[in-house]
Motif scaffolding. Structure first.
Motif, PDB file in Angstrom:
ATOM      1  N   GLN A   1      88.303  15.877  27.040  1.00 31.53           N
ATOM      2  CA  GLN A   1      88.356  14.487  27.674  1.00 31.53           C
ATOM      3  C   GLN A   1      89.915  14.735  27.556  1.00 31.53           C
ATOM      4  OE1 GLN A   1      86.699  11.957  25.619  1.00 31.53           O
ATOM      5  NE2 GLN A   1      84.287  12.252  25.999  1.00 31.53           N
ATOM      6  N   LEU A   2      90.239  15.049  26.824  1.00 31.55           N
ATOM      7  CA  LEU A   2      92.507  14.920  26.505  1.00 31.55           C
ATOM      8  C   LEU A   2      92.511  15.624  27.220  1.00 31.55           C
ATOM      9  CD1 LEU A   2      92.508  15.246  22.253  1.00 31.55           C
ATOM     10  CD2 LEU A   2      92.850  12.647  23.584  1.00 31.55           C
TER      11      LEU A   2
ATOM     12  N   ASN B   1      96.120  10.305  22.738  1.00 32.17           N
ATOM     13  CA  ASN B   1      95.133   9.129  23.362  1.00 32.17           C
ATOM     14  C   ASN B   1      96.518   8.045  23.241  1.00 32.17           C
ATOM     15  OD1 ASN B   1      93.148   9.688  23.750  1.00 32.17           O
ATOM     16  ND2 ASN B   1      92.007   9.810  20.820  1.00 32.17           N
TER      17      ASN B   1
ATOM     18  N   ARG C   1      92.456  14.252  30.740  1.00 37.36           N
ATOM     19  CA  ARG C   1      94.110  13.078  31.137  1.00 37.36           C
ATOM     20  C   ARG C   1      94.538  13.782  31.297  1.00 37.36           C
ATOM     21  NH1 ARG C   1      92.684   9.755  26.224  1.00 37.36           N
ATOM     22  NH2 ARG C   1      90.453  10.053  26.818  1.00 37.36           N
ATOM     23  N   VAL C   2      95.815  15.145  30.852  1.00 40.82           N
ATOM     24  CA  VAL C   2      97.058  15.454  31.284  1.00 40.82           C
ATOM     25  C   VAL C   2      97.477  16.135  32.510  1.00 40.82           C
ATOM     26  CG1 VAL C   2      96.810  17.599  29.262  1.00 40.82           C
ATOM     27  CG2 VAL C   2      98.943  16.434  29.681  1.00 40.82           C
ATOM     28  N   LYS C   3      98.145  16.143  32.700  1.00 44.10           N
ATOM     29  CA  LYS C   3      98.482  16.876  34.243  1.00 44.10           C
ATOM     30  C   LYS C   3      98.960  17.960  33.468  1.00 44.10           C
ATOM     31  CE  LYS C   3      99.241  13.087  37.172  1.00 44.10           C
ATOM     32  NZ  LYS C   3     100.130  11.892  37.795  1.00 44.10           N
TER      33      LYS C   3
ATOM     34  N   HIS D   1      91.753  22.927  29.457  1.00 43.41           N
ATOM     35  CA  HIS D   1      93.026  22.366  30.711  1.00 43.41           C
ATOM     36  C   HIS D   1      92.379  23.261  31.395  1.00 43.41           C
ATOM     37  CE1 HIS D   1      96.017  19.707  33.462  1.00 43.41           C
ATOM     38  NE2 HIS D   1      95.732  20.739  33.520  1.00 43.41           N
TER      39      HIS D   1
END
Length: 325
Positions: free
Chosen positions: A278-279, A213, A282-284, A249
């Protein structure tokens, strides 16, 4: 208002309606118990905790005449917000009768409680109190009072060690003091090491959540190292956490929804499942690849480093990893 102002107010009068909230569950419970005891209402009060909440039941209770000349105390604890219209009615009812009191312990996020404050203004006969996470000094003072109340012989340094071991969680510390009092002897730091289970794994999980975060992490790393966690264990925990984020992911990308049972083989609590999702969103993908490469390089560097260099490399590894997010 804050705790110190509330304590001063309690010396003069007992507010008829109180909202308690913030980052200190122990103090919320402490003041709820304070009301129960001072009003001698443990036998007659109405408690509505979490899923037990029912507005009509609370309203009807405060609308009735007190039985046998006692006190009508309604205590509500919930992590969800009660509608303001309902709160306004309960605060009004609490102020209509000298025997009525209403205490609402809100356990949701402190930022979400601002909308509740307007129902507990001084003009309406209420008061709201926000608590903060205690620092070591304040926490020890609270625990010293607790130890005195239960006649437990424990010194300042042992209490400080207990707070460090339990990640500054006053509620957990207070529970452990009750257990340690059974020993019937003076409690030392060695007794705490032998009998109290560390919350370091929980603190590690929180560290990694804060890392993803993009929150400050250096103080938490220091605290974990002070708790006895070593560089290798924190590296393994980071690798495990990153792997979980990658699995979330990939699954969400392929299926369009989250299902922790399908991803991990076991079902996570809904709140934790949503947090991991959510985490992960958020990350690619490219960033995850860089993070994996960085962790492999860091593992080799930490394993080859001297004992005096490992700690510096750990800080560097986590701070650089955060830069990839």
């Amino acid at each position: 208002m804050y705790q110190r102002e509330f304590d001063q107010k309690l010396k003069q009068t007992f507010p008829k309606a109180v909202l308690l909230y913030g980052d200190n569950d122990y103090l919320i419970d402490y003041y709820i118990d304070f009301y129960k005891t001072k009003l001698d209402a443990k036998e007659s009060m109405l408690t509505l905790y979490y899923d037990e909440w029912h507005f009509e039941q609370a309203k009807n209770y405060l609308s009735q005449t007190s039985l046998f000349g006692g006190t009508n105390l309604v205590v509500v604890k919930h992590d969800k917000k009660i509608p303001k219209k309902e709160l306004d009615q309960l605060v009004e009812l609490a102020n209509k009768n000298s025997d009525n009191y209403f205490v609402y312990g809100y356990e949701g996020a402190a930022k979400d409680a601002k909308g509740l404050q307007s129902a507990f203004t001084d003009k309406k006969g209420g008061v709201w109190v926000r608590f903060f996470e205690p620092n070591i000094r304040d926490g020890i003072a609270v625990l010293q009072q607790k130890a005195q109340n239960i006649q437990l012989d424990i010194d300042h340094y042992a209490l400080q060690h207990l707070m460090l071991l339990l990640n500054n969680n006053l509620a957990l510390c207070a529970n452990e003091l009750d257990k340690l009092a059974i020993l019937g002897t003076k409690v030392t730091g060695k007794d705490i090491d032998r009998l109290v289970y560390s919350t370091a794994p929980l603190a590690t999980e929180q560290l990694l959540i804060d890392l993803f975060n993009k929150k400050p992490i250096t103080d938490t790393i220091t605290k974990l190292l002070d708790l006895g966690e070593d560089e290798a264990s924190l590296l393994r925990s980071t690798q495990y956490f990153v792997n979980q984020i990658f699995l979330f992911h990939a699954y969400i990308k392929l299926n369009g929804h989250v299902d922790s049972a399908a991803i991990l083989g076991y079902k996570l609590p809904k709140q934790i499942e949503e947090q991991k999702a959510q985490l992960a969103l958020r990350v690619k993908s490219a960033s995850l690849l860089k993070i994996y490469e960085h962790l492999l390089e860091s593992e080799l560097a930490i394993k080859r480093a001297s004992a005096t260099q490992k700690e510096v490399l750990l800080y560097s590894m986590l701070i650089k990893l955060q830069g990839y997010l």
